[in-house]
Design a protein around this motif. Structure first.
Motif, PDB file in Angstrom:
ATOM      1  N   VAL A 125       0.839  -1.207   0.000  1.00 27.84           N
ATOM      2  CA  VAL A 125       0.000   0.000   0.000  1.00 27.84           C
ATOM      3  C   VAL A 125       0.871   1.254   0.000  1.00 27.84           C
ATOM      4  O   VAL A 125       2.013   1.223   0.465  1.00 27.84           O
ATOM      5  N   PRO A 126       0.332   2.352  -0.525  1.00 27.62           N
ATOM      6  CA  PRO A 126       1.064   3.622  -0.423  1.00 27.62           C
ATOM      7  C   PRO A 126       0.741   4.282   0.921  1.00 27.62           C
ATOM      8  O   PRO A 126      -0.349   4.828   1.089  1.00 27.62           O
ATOM      9  N   TYR A 127       1.652   4.179   1.866  1.00 28.75           N
ATOM     10  CA  TYR A 127       1.403   4.655   3.229  1.00 28.75           C
ATOM     11  C   TYR A 127       2.511   5.589   3.679  1.00 28.75           C
ATOM     12  O   TYR A 127       3.678   5.407   3.337  1.00 28.75           O
ATOM     13  N   SER A 128       2.136   6.544   4.506  1.00 28.85           N
ATOM     14  CA  SER A 128       3.141   7.363   5.199  1.00 28.85           C
ATOM     15  C   SER A 128       3.591   6.611   6.459  1.00 28.85           C
ATOM     16  O   SER A 128       2.955   5.630   6.866  1.00 28.85           O
ATOM     17  N   GLY A 129       4.646   7.105   7.095  1.00 31.91           N
ATOM     18  CA  GLY A 129       5.114   6.488   8.336  1.00 31.91           C
ATOM     19  C   GLY A 129       4.036   6.509   9.407  1.00 31.91           C
ATOM     20  O   GLY A 129       3.859   5.541  10.148  1.00 31.91           O
ATOM     21  N   ASN A 130       3.333   7.619   9.506  1.00 28.30           N
ATOM     22  CA  ASN A 130       2.263   7.704  10.506  1.00 28.30           C
ATOM     23  C   ASN A 130       1.145   6.711  10.208  1.00 28.30           C
ATOM     24  O   ASN A 130       0.591   6.091  11.120  1.00 28.30           O
ATOM     25  N   MET A 131       0.809   6.567   8.910  1.00 35.21           N
ATOM     26  CA  MET A 131      -0.239   5.597   8.561  1.00 35.21           C
ATOM     27  C   MET A 131       0.223   4.182   8.890  1.00 35.21           C
ATOM     28  O   MET A 131      -0.535   3.365   9.431  1.00 35.21           O
ATOM     29  N   ALA A 132       1.486   3.909   8.582  1.00 36.56           N
ATOM     30  CA  ALA A 132       2.012   2.563   8.819  1.00 36.56           C
ATOM     31  C   ALA A 132       2.054   2.261  10.320  1.00 36.56           C
ATOM     32  O   ALA A 132       1.695   1.159  10.751  1.00 36.56           O
ATOM     33  N   ALA A 133       2.464   3.257  11.110  1.00 40.22           N
ATOM     34  CA  ALA A 133       2.538   3.045  12.559  1.00 40.22           C
ATOM     35  C   ALA A 133       1.138   2.847  13.131  1.00 40.22           C
ATOM     36  O   ALA A 133       0.917   1.972  13.987  1.00 40.22           O
ATOM     37  N   ALA A 134       0.190   3.648  12.655  1.00 42.78           N
ATOM     38  CA  ALA A 134      -1.191   3.503  13.138  1.00 42.78           C
ATOM     39  C   ALA A 134      -1.744   2.135  12.751  1.00 42.78           C
ATOM     40  O   ALA A 134      -2.434   1.473  13.546  1.00 42.78           O
ATOM     41  N   GLU A 135      -1.420   1.703  11.543  1.00 38.28           N
ATOM     42  CA  GLU A 135      -1.896   0.395  11.078  1.00 38.28           C
ATOM     43  C   GLU A 135      -1.306  -0.729  11.943  1.00 38.28           C
ATOM     44  O   GLU A 135      -2.015  -1.672  12.328  1.00 38.28           O
ATOM     45  N   ALA A 136      -0.026  -0.595  12.280  1.00 37.84           N
ATOM     46  CA  ALA A 136       0.581  -1.600  13.176  1.00 37.84           C
ATOM     47  C   ALA A 136      -0.157  -1.610  14.512  1.00 37.84           C
ATOM     48  O   ALA A 136      -0.448  -2.668  15.069  1.00 37.84           O
ATOM     49  N   MET A 137      -0.493  -0.425  14.996  1.00 42.92           N
ATOM     50  CA  MET A 137      -1.210  -0.355  16.284  1.00 42.92           C
ATOM     51  C   MET A 137      -2.602  -0.977  16.170  1.00 42.92           C
ATOM     52  O   MET A 137      -3.074  -1.628  17.099  1.00 42.92           O
ATOM     53  N   ARG A 138      -3.247  -0.769  15.024  1.00 44.51           N
ATOM     54  CA  ARG A 138      -4.571  -1.385  14.838  1.00 44.51           C
ATOM     55  C   ARG A 138      -4.450  -2.905  14.910  1.00 44.51           C
ATOM     56  O   ARG A 138      -5.241  -3.588  15.563  1.00 44.51           O
ATOM     57  N   GLN A 139      -3.409  -3.425  14.261  1.00 43.64           N
ATOM     58  CA  GLN A 139      -3.265  -4.882  14.225  1.00 43.64           C
ATOM     59  C   GLN A 139      -2.819  -5.441  15.576  1.00 43.64           C
ATOM     60  O   GLN A 139      -3.218  -6.521  15.966  1.00 43.64           O
ATOM     61  N   ILE A 140      -1.983  -4.672  16.272  1.00 46.71           N
ATOM     62  CA  ILE A 140      -1.562  -5.095  17.624  1.00 46.71           C
ATOM     63  C   ILE A 140      -2.767  -5.060  18.554  1.00 46.71           C
ATOM     64  O   ILE A 140      -2.910  -5.860  19.449  1.00 46.71           O
ATOM     65  N   ASN A 141      -3.665  -4.110  18.292  1.00 47.35           N
ATOM     66  CA  ASN A 141      -4.913  -4.000  19.049  1.00 47.35           C
ATOM     67  C   ASN A 141      -4.652  -3.928  20.549  1.00 47.35           C
ATOM     68  O   ASN A 141      -5.118  -4.774  21.325  1.00 47.35           O
ATOM     69  N   PRO A 142      -3.906  -2.910  20.985  1.00 47.01           N
ATOM     70  CA  PRO A 142      -3.532  -2.847  22.407  1.00 47.01           C
ATOM     71  C   PRO A 142      -4.756  -2.676  23.297  1.00 47.01           C
ATOM     72  O   PRO A 142      -5.794  -2.199  22.843  1.00 47.01           O
ATOM     73  N   ASP A 143      -4.621  -3.065  24.563  1.00 47.62           N
ATOM     74  CA  ASP A 143      -5.735  -2.898  25.492  1.00 47.62           C
ATOM     75  C   ASP A 143      -5.961  -1.423  25.791  1.00 47.62           C
ATOM     76  O   ASP A 143      -7.083  -0.970  25.908  1.00 47.62           O
ATOM     77  N   VAL A 144      -4.857  -0.689  25.951  1.00 45.87           N
ATOM     78  CA  VAL A 144      -4.966   0.722  26.314  1.00 45.87           C
ATOM     79  C   VAL A 144      -4.011   1.555  25.451  1.00 45.87           C
ATOM     80  O   VAL A 144      -2.854   1.183  25.261  1.00 45.87           O
ATOM     81  N   VAL A 145      -4.530   2.655  24.921  1.00 48.67           N
ATOM     82  CA  VAL A 145      -3.685   3.656  24.275  1.00 48.67           C
ATOM     83  C   VAL A 145      -3.996   4.997  24.932  1.00 48.67           C
ATOM     84  O   VAL A 145      -5.153   5.401  24.996  1.00 48.67           O
ATOM     85  N   ALA A 146      -2.979   5.640  25.470  1.00 49.43           N
ATOM     86  CA  ALA A 146      -3.144   6.975  26.044  1.00 49.43           C
ATOM     87  C   ALA A 146      -2.195   7.884  25.278  1.00 49.43           C
ATOM     88  O   ALA A 146      -1.007   7.603  25.227  1.00 49.43           O
ATOM     89  N   ALA A 147      -2.716   8.929  24.666  1.00 49.24           N
ATOM     90  CA  ALA A 147      -1.836   9.751  23.827  1.00 49.24           C
ATOM     91  C   ALA A 147      -2.271  11.199  23.823  1.00 49.24           C
ATOM     92  O   ALA A 147      -3.415  11.535  24.157  1.00 49.24           O
ATOM     93  N   TYR A 148      -1.338  12.041  23.447  1.00 50.65           N
ATOM     94  CA  TYR A 148      -1.555  13.484  23.379  1.00 50.65           C
ATOM     95  C   TYR A 148      -0.960  13.967  22.061  1.00 50.65           C
ATOM     96  O   TYR A 148       0.133  13.559  21.702  1.00 50.65           O
TER      97      TYR A 148
END
Ligand SMILES: Cc1ncc(C[n+]2csc(CCOP(=O)(O)OP(=O)(O)O)c2C)c(N)n1
Ligand code: SF4
Ligand SMILES: [Mg+2]
Lengths: 326, 402
Positions: free
Chosen positions: B12-35
């Motif tokens: 896919v044509p992805y930016s680094g932020n898109m790729a990182a977010a996609e990894a997080m979607r697949q990891i499916n963490p229990d908790v994400v806290a971000a600012y």
């Protein structure tokens, strides 16, 4: 806002309460006569009686330092210390983890739990103010308990925004050009109430029935509650160890420490001293106000009395306005 | 990867932020806290979209600050859940106190750092001062060269952090904008394959286990504090092994090699460049160009694992080449010290092997300053001069207006 149906659920009588196992083990290093430990034990009594396990995030301060010196711990309950200013953020993460794991059926317990963030006035009114405000606004299901001993005691009696005017502290000491702290105390429970959270209360362990009733309501509240607890500190206030409860009672009976609650926006004063005592009766028990009893400082005591009256009138007005039938 | 999953691999044509977010979607963490903070904000927004559309089971805490983001992650991880976050530059600086708490409490938190300059003057663009400033806070540190590496590294970071031999938090850095916002071709793994690769988190003394109450984060006095720190060093040493093992497992599952360092044409190189992050990509291009056009043999060592620092890997690669001089590229300053932070690490590596190659230190790309082909060519020219025994300034700034 969720309605609290608390009337049917009763806190058992004292005799029964004292039969529950202590979750704050003896042998901790808090000073003799420290108010904070009484507050914690009263919290546990109510939680025990109503079948709740407390999971506590404790801010840096006297309680944390005196109860967790490795390899010992005074906590027979899950307990976490992260830093000074982030008890509320820490408990946000714990509570979020609980929700996530519960949803996924992966909780290591099926017991009733309640999340508590516990901080001193420094960790609450000052450095932890932002993280507390954030957690209240986000609406996590937790109780924030501030044990307010009106200064940074753990580090040697430095002033905080909870220190009352004219109190002697090590960072605003009394001297030839100084009468102690120049500002009045912050009205923190009022600030917490301004977040529009379901439950806010101010308590004093001398009035333990009132304390327990309020802690019960906080336990049963869904969403955030804030409890501001009067925590006598014999070491920092230069009061007698054996007079802790007397000092606490005097704070209430002079209206220096009004007992009130804000339940779903309705303000209620829960204890009205029949004949409020003059503020001197409270001040004279504590060395931190000693300088005010010099003849030339009589007007300063008057000023403190006026601040007490101002807050008391304000609370009365809030009670009246918020309960007015439309 | 199981054969039936291979057809689900996507490019896919992805930016680094898109790729990182996609990894997080697949990891499916229990908790994400971000600012939010530029250039990480977009990443957080992508993840918030996943939450808003039910694509993850995560409890998402939009905290009021980065300090609280890391504090909430500490609470969530201690509770026994998988916790992730992301930040950049000043956000990482604001977390600094809690970074050391996360590692000291041995909590396997995983975080993307979109590398950004620190203030003042305030600057939103890429450099690595943020992570370099946090390098002694006890986190495992990986750096990515491109969007796909950020994706792959994040997935591996979960396993690295949660391994019983490490139990340390991991931050994975990618250069702000150049990686985070540039669209590239990225290979995405199937959801199921990621899930199987990372496995279930291992619970260790979860705070939520009320039947076995545990005290987390106690006071340690002079009689025990040092032993805790010694154990952290042990864990970090173990991480060296664990990162390699997880890299091997990743290669076996997904056919792509990940080691502590990546070498590019070092075997026959006379000159070695050592670089972290996206500029390694530019350097590879320059290396090919110089070999083609002038027959100059330059090689590259790209640092993927920055903490624990792979001293021996770096030296093995240098010693296996014909190295006559080394150019070390730092995208961060260490005021008042010699060279940049990477320079110090490389010099230490040489000392450990009793080798003394000439090193030329380059400071580049601060606050997003471009580092183009001709800047790297200039740098190589200086390295060649040093190899020839000529006097070369010790510290060299690339693309600086002086
Ligand atoms: C970030 C940070 N700043 C300062 C301190 C030093 N410190 C530790 S406890 C404390 C005072 C605590 O005061 P309070 O919250 O009122 O609790 P008390 O000790 O009175 O119970 C201070 C200033 C710290 N630990 N961390
Ligand atoms: S200094 Fe005060 S608050 Fe601290 S333990 Fe002693 S009495 Fe309690
Ligand atoms: Mg205090």
């Amino acid at each position: 806002m969720a309605e609290i149906k608390t009337a049917e659920i009763k806190v058992p009588p004292l005799k029964k309460l004292t039969n529950y196992p202590e979750k704050l083990a003896p042998g901790h290093r808090l000073c003799a006569g420290c108010g904070a430990s009484i507050i914690i034990r009263q919290m546990f009594m109510v939680a025990n009686a109503l079948g709740y396990e407390l999971i506590i995030a404790n801010a840096t301060g006297c309680v944390e330092v005196c109860t967790s010196i490795y390899p010992y711990t005074s906590w027979r309950s899950p307990w976490i210390h992260n830093a000074f200013e982030n008890a509320a953020a820490t408990i946000s993460g714990v509570e979020a983890a609980y929700k996530a794991l519960k949803r996924k059926g992966k909780l290591p317990t099926d017991k009733k739990v309640k999340f508590v963030a516990l901080g001193g006035d420094g960790g609450t009114y000052d450095i932890g103010f932002q993280s507390l405000s954030g957690a209240l606004e986000r609406g996590h299901d937790f109780i924030y308990v501030c044990y307010d001993n009106e200064a940074y005691m753990n580090t040697g009696i430095q002033r905080s925004s909870a220190t009352p005017k004219y109190a002697n502290t090590t960072t605003q000491p009394v001297g030839s050009e100084s009468l102690g702290k120049p500002q009045h105390k912050k009205w923190m429970p009022e600030v917490a109430a301004a977040h529009g959270i379901p439950y806010v209360a101010q308590v004093a362990p001398s009035h333990w029935k009132d304390f327990m009733e309020k802690f019960k309501k906080a336990l049963l509240t869904k969403g955030p509650s804030y409890i501001n607890a009067f925590a006598v500190c014999p070491r920092g206030w230069r009061s007698k160890e054996e007079e802790g409860i007397l000092v606490t009672k005097m704070a209430v009976e002079t209206n220096y420490w009004p007992l009130f609650e804000v339940e779903n926006g309705k303000w209620r004063i829960t204890h009205r001293p029949k004949n409020p005592k003059p503020i001197e009766e409270y001040l004279k028990l504590q060395g931190r106000f000693k300088h005010l009893f010099k003849p030339e400082n009589q007007d300063k005591i008057k000023e403190l009395q006026e601040e007490v009256n101002r807050r008391w009138e304000w609370l009365n007005k809030m009670e009246e306005i918020s309960n007015r039938e439309e | 990867m199981r054969p039936e999953l291979i057809k689900e691999v996507k490019y896919v044509p992805y930016s680094g932020n898109m790729a990182a977010a996609e990894a997080m979607r697949q990891i499916n963490p229990d908790v994400v806290a971000a600012y939010p903070i530029t250039p990480q904000t977009e990443l957080m927004q992508f993840f918030a979209d996943f939450v808003a559309n039910g694509l993850v089971d995560t409890e998402y805490i939009p905290v009021e600050s980065e300090h609280s983001a890391m504090s909430a992650c500490v609470g969530a991880a201690a509770a026994g859940s998988r916790a992730m976050t992301a930040t950049a530059g000043p956000g990482l600086a604001y977390m600094w106190e809690v970074l050391g708490i996360a590692s000291g409490m041995r909590l396997p938190i995983v975080m993307t750092v979109v590398n950004r300059a620190l203030s003042a003057p305030i600057n939103i663009h890429g450099d690595q001062s943020d992570m370099m400033g946090a390098r002694d806070q006890g986190w495992i540190m990986l750096f990515s060269e491109n969007a796909e590496e950020q994706y792959d590294n994040l997935i591996q970071a979960i396993k690295i952090a949660e391994d019983e031999r490490t139990r340390l938090p991991v931050m994975v850095g990618m250069d702000g904008f150049v990686i985070s916002h540039a669209i590239e071709r990225v290979r995405l793994l199937p959801d199921k394959a990621v899930e199987e690769f990372i496995g279930e988190p291992k619970l260790m003394y979860p705070l939520l286990d009320v039947d076995n109450p545990v005290t987390h984060g106690p006071v340690a006095m002079t009689d025990s504090y040092m032993e805790f720190k010694r154990q952290q060093r042990e864990a970090m040493m173990n991480a060296y092994k664990v990162i390699r093992e997880v890299g091997e497992a990743f290669e076996e599952a997904f056919g792509k090699k990940y080691e502590h360092i990546e070498t590019y044409k070092t075997e026959d190189a006379d000159y070695i460049l050592i670089i972290i992050g996206s500029t390694a990509g530019t350097a590879k291009y320059v290396i090919d160009k110089l070999r083609d056009e002038k027959g100059i043999k330059v090689g590259l060592i790209k640092i993927r694992t920055y903490r624990p620092f792979p001293y021996y890997d770096v030296m093995d690669a240098i010693e296996a080449s014909n190295c006559k001089a080394v150019g070390v590229f730092d995208r961060a300053e260490t005021f008042g010290a010699v060279g940049g932070p990477l320079y110090s690490d490389v010099a230490t590596a040489m000392y450990l092997r009793n080798k003394h190659y000439p090193i030329v230190s380059f400071i580049y790309g601060l606050g997003g300053r471009d580092t183009n082909v001709h800047h790297i060519e200039e740098a190589i020219d200086k390295v060649m001069q040093a190899a020839a025994g000529k006097e070369v300034p010790f510290i060299n700034y690339l693309n600086l207006n002086e």
